[in-house]
Enzyme design. Structure first.
Site, PDB file in Angstrom:
ATOM      1  N   LYS A   1     -74.731 -29.883  29.351  1.00  0.00           N
ATOM      2  CA  LYS A   1     -74.863 -29.118  28.109  1.00  0.00           C
ATOM      3  C   LYS A   1     -76.158 -28.327  28.191  1.00  0.00           C
ATOM      4  CE  LYS A   1     -72.315 -28.751  24.382  1.00  0.00           C
ATOM      5  NZ  LYS A   1     -70.851 -28.962  24.298  1.00  0.00           N
TER       6      LYS A   1
HETATM    7  P1  NAD Z   1     -69.672 -22.148  15.789  1.00  0.00           P
HETATM    8  O1  NAD Z   1     -71.114 -21.780  15.874  1.00  0.00           O
HETATM    9  O2  NAD Z   1     -68.643 -21.141  16.165  1.00  0.00           O
HETATM   10  O3  NAD Z   1     -69.335 -22.669  14.305  1.00  0.00           O
HETATM   11  C1  NAD Z   1     -70.069 -23.679  13.681  1.00  0.00           C
HETATM   12  C2  NAD Z   1     -69.679 -23.674  12.209  1.00  0.00           C
HETATM   13  O4  NAD Z   1     -70.302 -24.766  11.531  1.00  0.00           O
HETATM   14  C3  NAD Z   1     -70.107 -22.414  11.469  1.00  0.00           C
HETATM   15  O5  NAD Z   1     -69.080 -22.004  10.579  1.00  0.00           O
HETATM   16  C4  NAD Z   1     -71.323 -22.880  10.681  1.00  0.00           C
HETATM   17  O6  NAD Z   1     -71.579 -22.082   9.530  1.00  0.00           O
HETATM   18  C5  NAD Z   1     -70.869 -24.277  10.330  1.00  0.00           C
HETATM   19  N1  NAD Z   1     -71.926 -25.165   9.852  1.00  0.00           N
HETATM   20  C6  NAD Z   1     -73.195 -25.298  10.291  1.00  0.00           C
HETATM   21  N2  NAD Z   1     -73.847 -26.197   9.542  1.00  0.00           N
HETATM   22  C7  NAD Z   1     -72.957 -26.644   8.608  1.00  0.00           C
HETATM   23  C8  NAD Z   1     -73.026 -27.578   7.534  1.00  0.00           C
HETATM   24  N3  NAD Z   1     -74.139 -28.240   7.276  1.00  0.00           N
HETATM   25  N4  NAD Z   1     -71.915 -27.790   6.781  1.00  0.00           N
HETATM   26  C9  NAD Z   1     -70.768 -27.124   7.033  1.00  0.00           C
HETATM   27  N5  NAD Z   1     -70.650 -26.233   8.044  1.00  0.00           N
HETATM   28  C10 NAD Z   1     -71.736 -25.996   8.807  1.00  0.00           C
HETATM   29  O7  NAD Z   1     -69.515 -23.458  16.664  1.00  0.00           O
HETATM   30  P2  NAD Z   1     -68.162 -24.048  17.277  1.00  0.00           P
HETATM   31  O8  NAD Z   1     -68.025 -23.549  18.656  1.00  0.00           O
HETATM   32  O9  NAD Z   1     -67.063 -23.868  16.290  1.00  0.00           O
HETATM   33  O10 NAD Z   1     -68.552 -25.591  17.405  1.00  0.00           O
HETATM   34  C11 NAD Z   1     -68.392 -26.501  16.321  1.00  0.00           C
HETATM   35  C12 NAD Z   1     -68.368 -27.921  16.863  1.00  0.00           C
HETATM   36  O11 NAD Z   1     -67.290 -28.060  17.797  1.00  0.00           O
HETATM   37  C13 NAD Z   1     -69.619 -28.349  17.635  1.00  0.00           C
HETATM   38  O12 NAD Z   1     -69.820 -29.729  17.447  1.00  0.00           O
HETATM   39  C14 NAD Z   1     -69.238 -28.087  19.082  1.00  0.00           C
HETATM   40  O13 NAD Z   1     -70.001 -28.845  19.993  1.00  0.00           O
HETATM   41  C15 NAD Z   1     -67.791 -28.542  19.046  1.00  0.00           C
HETATM   42  N6  NAD Z   1     -66.955 -28.028  20.131  1.00  0.00           N
HETATM   43  C16 NAD Z   1     -66.829 -26.684  20.339  1.00  0.00           C
HETATM   44  C17 NAD Z   1     -66.008 -26.228  21.359  1.00  0.00           C
HETATM   45  C18 NAD Z   1     -65.775 -24.752  21.612  1.00  0.00           C
HETATM   46  O14 NAD Z   1     -64.908 -24.435  22.441  1.00  0.00           O
HETATM   47  N7  NAD Z   1     -66.460 -23.846  20.934  1.00  0.00           N
HETATM   48  C19 NAD Z   1     -65.340 -27.152  22.182  1.00  0.00           C
HETATM   49  C20 NAD Z   1     -65.476 -28.517  21.923  1.00  0.00           C
HETATM   50  C21 NAD Z   1     -66.286 -28.935  20.892  1.00  0.00           C
END
Ligand code: NAD
Length: 428
Positions: A121
């Site tokens: 990561k």
């Molecule tokens: P992103 O940056 O696209 O979206 C994150 C979202 O969370 C945003 O809408 C943000 O406003 C919101 N957020 C932040 N703080 C918040 C709070 N306190 N309450 C409610 N919402 C809040 O990120 P992402 O890629 O969607 O990743 C989200 C999660 O999924 C992370 O834990 C990431 O590690 C995990 N993940 C992502 C992927 C991927 O392919 N992008 C794959 C596996 C896991």
């Protein structure tokens, strides 16, 4: 041997950073799996210790001529089963502990779904919303320059995570390629399709969340109520897919706020609002809700898809959902896990539920290495096969050993990595 017991009192948890809490959770989960697998102390310590942790300074020239310096990290937790693989996060509170926890979860996730990677990561402690596009590009390129010696298509392959996207991956590919002297698409996944990105990668994590939800829901999804925390790359398309499958998505939140409509939100209209205004806050066709209340809504399914440590010992007794599908990494603390298990709540753990993203990243990397491109249908079929196989293996292990789905997923993931260590032996 106990590697690290997570703090159990509110007083203790306020003294350590969210990143440290995430790492304590990851070590606790590893410890539980190691006990059940009867791993000896040497192997446990090996699995608890990242192979490489790099902290770098990232100086950035702001538009007004000032220079800021932010911290960047890249942690390669394990490379025993293949090159390291994992996303890059741009978030102000990212620290080395959080990145280490996320790298460790990537190791187990790749092993669980049977793809030939270790776990990694990366992170930069910056708020991307506070930077102009040019500043963001400079931060990205400088960070990549600093971690350049340890990444590469055979060494460590980054991907998007919180605060990064396809454009970030394009800049990473370009920075690496300029340094190599030729085009190296396989150094990152989650790229735009025009640069060798795979069809289906941007929606892959949410597709996996949908597959896991449909497999876990008893009976038809029709009319099941859903709340989604986080409306980004995972949460927004997950809400869309769950609504398409017949569920009623009644509430979503993002960093700006939370909204609820018990008759079901119009996801496309909400996405248009977010695109226009930057967040769900103030959306006219729903009522406002607090962040905390969204998690506790009386719904069939809760999809946390934002950050770690949001379901805790404090709010777990009030969680209304009977099924939690972890789109985010590490949203549930070990104490909350225990409370939810006692209450009979099913939790589809992160390393299974959100594995769709790394599965299609793997397919993208394979296409890049072979200089070919597969149809969306081919990618989707492979994603479904790997997700369903992993899901079935986890439920079978859970039934066989009488453990939770998270413990079962860790037993499989940690067990496969420990076995790979045993077969390779120790050098020298
Ligand atoms: P992103 O940056 O696209 O979206 C994150 C979202 O969370 C945003 O809408 C943000 O406003 C919101 N957020 C932040 N703080 C918040 C709070 N306190 N309450 C409610 N919402 C809040 O990120 P992402 O890629 O969607 O990743 C989200 C999660 O999924 C992370 O834990 C990431 O590690 C995990 N993940 C992502 C992927 C991927 O392919 N992008 C794959 C596996 C896991």
């Amino acid at each position: 041997m106990t590697l690290m017991v997570p703090s159990t009192t509110p007083a203790a948890t306020t003294l350590i950073s969210p990143g440290r809490q995430a790492l304590d959770s990851a070590l606790f989960q590893l410890d539980q799996a190691a006990d059940r697998l009867h791993l000896d102390d040497g192997v446990r310590t090996m699995l608890a210790t990242p192979r490489r942790s790099l902290t770098v300074a990232v100086p950035v020239r702001r538009e007004d001529g000032r220079m800021d310096v932010v911290q960047g990290f890249r942690v390669q937790h394990n490379t025993t089963r293949g090159p390291a693989k994992g996303g890059i996060r741009f978030h102000p509170s990212t620290d080395i502990h959080e990145v280490t926890a996320l790298a460790m979860w990537m190791t187990w996730k790749c092993a669980l779904v049977g793809i030939p990677y270790g776990g990694a990561k990366g992170g930069v402690s910056v708020d991307p919303a506070s930077l102009t596009t040019r500043e963001l590009e400079r931060v990205t390129r400088r960070y990549v320059n600093e971690i350049l010696p340890i990444i590469g298509p055979d060494k460590d392959i980054p991907a998007p995570d919180v605060g990064t996207d396809e454009q970030t991956m394009a800049w990473i590919m370009d920075t690496y390629s300029v340094s190599a002297g030729y085009s190296v698409p396989g150094v990152v996944t989650g790229k735009p399709a025009a640069l060798g990105g795979s069809l289906g990668r941007s929606g892959a994590t949410s597709r996996g969340v949908l597959i896991a939800t449909l497999k876990a829901l008893p009976g038809s999804p029709e009319g099941r109520t859903v709340a989604v925390q986080g409306f980004g790359k995972v949460g927004a398309p997950a809400a869309r897919r769950l609504a398409d499958a017949g569920c009623r998505v009644v509430a979503v939140s993002d960093a700006t706020g939370a909204v609820v409509d018990r008759s079901g939100l119009d996801i496309d209209d909400l996405r248009a609002w977010v695109k226009e205004t930057g967040g769900v806050y103030g959306y006219r066709h729903a009522d406002a809700l607090s962040h905390d209340d969204l998690l506790e809504l009386d719904v069939d399914v809760l999809v946390p898809a934002a950050l770690e440590g949001v379901i805790t010992a404090e709010n777990a007794p009030r969680i209304g959902a009977r099924l939690i599908v972890e789109g985010a990494n590490g949203p549930t603390t070990p104490e909350a896990d225990r409370i939810l298990a006692d209450a009979g709540t099913t939790v589809i753990p992160d390393i299974l539920a959100n594995a769709g993203g790394v599965i299609v990243s793997y397919l993208e990397w394979m296409q890049n290495l072979q200089a070919c491109s597969w149809s969306a249908a081919e990618v989707d079929a492979k994603l479904r096969e790997l997700m369903e196989n992993a899901f079935d293996a986890v439920t079978a292990m859970s039934a066989e050993r009488g453990v939770s789905l998270r413990q079962a997923a860790h037993l499989i993931g940690v067990g496969r990595v420990a076995e790979a260590h045993r077969l390779r032996g120790l050098h020298p």
